[in-house]
Design a protein around this motif. Structure first.
Motif, mmCIF file in Angstrom:
data_model
loop_
_atom_site.group_PDB
_atom_site.id
_atom_site.type_symbol
_atom_site.label_atom_id
_atom_site.label_comp_id
_atom_site.label_asym_id
_atom_site.label_seq_id
_atom_site.Cartn_x
_atom_site.Cartn_y
_atom_site.Cartn_z
ATOM 1 N N LEU A 1 0.824 -1.214 0.000
ATOM 2 C CA LEU A 1 0.000 0.000 0.000
ATOM 3 C C LEU A 1 0.855 1.259 0.000
ATOM 4 O O LEU A 1 0.449 2.302 -0.511
ATOM 5 N N ALA A 2 2.055 1.162 0.569
ATOM 6 C CA ALA A 2 2.941 2.328 0.560
ATOM 7 C C ALA A 2 3.273 2.753 -0.864
ATOM 8 O O ALA A 2 3.498 3.935 -1.142
ATOM 9 N N LEU A 3 3.271 1.778 -1.779
ATOM 10 C CA LEU A 3 3.566 2.091 -3.178
ATOM 11 C C LEU A 3 2.505 3.006 -3.790
ATOM 12 O O LEU A 3 2.767 3.701 -4.770
ATOM 13 N N LYS A 4 1.315 2.996 -3.214
ATOM 14 C CA LYS A 4 0.257 3.860 -3.740
ATOM 15 C C LYS A 4 0.607 5.330 -3.591
ATOM 16 O O LYS A 4 0.138 6.174 -4.352
ATOM 17 N N HIS A 5 1.425 5.641 -2.601
ATOM 18 C CA HIS A 5 1.857 7.029 -2.412
ATOM 19 C C HIS A 5 3.016 7.381 -3.321
ATOM 20 O O HIS A 5 3.406 8.537 -3.416
#
Length: 351
Positions: A241-245
């Motif tokens: 989910l960090a990749l979404k940022h």
């Protein structure tokens, strides 16, 4: 762009910090040659010990606060990683305890220096200094767990990936061996740098390319977007989910030759999960290795994608086939982002 935690200092544990402060105080006192009466000499020497212990401990603790960024000051990508790696609330609580210790020891220093200055008995003066030592040691023992936690957190955080968050980032996804690293090299015309990333043994592969004086960043995350999300534990999911940022666009790679070791059905299943999880992102889907792929497999994937309204690009990363067309598609999709960056940096005339 630098790792925001690279300047985080080595953190002494409670016993180490206390020992360092007391040894420094004894060294200062032994080198000190006060003048005056016996009472005056005792006052000066014990005040020096108290001041030294306080200064050594507070300086070491202050260095932790000064060189450690607060969670709220970090970009969202790093905030998400911080929470994944060390738990943001625990991290904030540990830093707050350091701040409390600094203030408490400073208060104790002033209180005991005042008592020492008003005492007229050398024995009482020495006793006051020992009391101060005991109180300070107690304060440091109170934050011992936090110091140990921050020391371990530092070892993890210093290996955070170094990625230029100012650039539009293209994330490459797909099963292992479908040609992600090859495509990354072809797009960026350079050997990608490997940045450490939690939960992957190989790290993130990072490359850049420039077009019309604007830079684009491409990353491959081996170990993250290459197997179904349903097989992930909660921490791995949070890392993803960090990749979404971070990303602005996802290039998803199919290997219709199946030389990657995964049947097209499995590749479709992984795509379904990634597409659903990152549904708010623009996708470019490519069919790689078309020079060696079975035509029936290509058609099967094309039908699957067209049912979703997706028209894939056919490429061969190894042979360089279709790379320029893919790059043009990337630039076209990211054009609004690049124009916004150009306006903010004054690269568009008249704006």
């Amino acid at each position: 762009m630098k790792n925001p935690f690279e300047k985080m200092p080595t953190i002494l544990l409670a016993d180490e910090l206390i020992d360092k402060a007391f040894r420094r105080a004894e060294k200062a006192a032994s080198a000190f040659n006060p003048r005056g009466s016996a009472v005056s000499k005792a006052r000066q020497r014990e005040e020096l010990r108290v001041r030294t212990v306080s200064n050594v401990i507070r300086d070491n603790l202050r260095k932790i606060l000064d060189r450690t960024p607060g969670a709220s000051t970090l970009p969202p990508f790093y905030q998400e990683l911080l929470d994944t790696l060390v738990d943001k609330k625990t991290f904030h609580k540990a830093l707050a305890s350091i701040n409390w210790a600094i203030k408490t020891i400073r208060t104790l220093e002033e209180r005991y220096v005042e008592k020492i200055r008003y005492s007229r008995d050398p024995k009482e003066i020495a006793q006051l200094r020992r009391q101060f030592y005991g109180r300070v040691a107690s304060v440091i023992k109170d934050i011992a767990d936090n110091l140990e936690y921050l020391n371990k957190a530092r070892d993890v955080l210093k290996d955070m990936p170094v990625i230029d968050l100012s650039l539009p980032t293209i994330v490459i996804a797909g099963h292992p061996n479908v040609g992600k690293s090859t495509l990354l090299r072809k797009l960026t015309n350079a050997k990608p740098e490997v940045a450490s990333y939690p939960f992957t043994t190989k790290g993130i592969n990072v490359g850049q390319f420039e077009e019309h004086w604007m830079k684009y960043q491409v990353i491959d995350t081996p170990g993250l977007l290459d197997r179904p999300l349903s097989e992930r534990n909660e921490i791995e999911k949070q890392a993803i989910l960090a990749l979404k940022h971070l990303g602005k666009l996802i290039i998803y790679i199919f290997d219709p030759s199946e030389y990657c070791g995964f049947p097209v059905e499995e590749q479709m299943h992984l795509f379904e999960e990634i597409y659903k999880e990152f549904g708010e992102f623009p996708f470019i889907v490519v069919l790689n290795k078309i020079d060696i792929a079975d035509e029936e497999k290509i058609k099967k994937i094309e039908e699957f994608l067209r049912a979703k309204g997706i028209e894939p690009l056919k490429i061969s990363a190894e042979k360089g086939i279709g790379i320029e067309k893919l790059k043009e598609r990337v630039i076209e999709i990211l054009k609004p982002d690049m124009e916004a960056i150009a306006r903010s940096t004054g690269k568009i005339e008249g704006e």
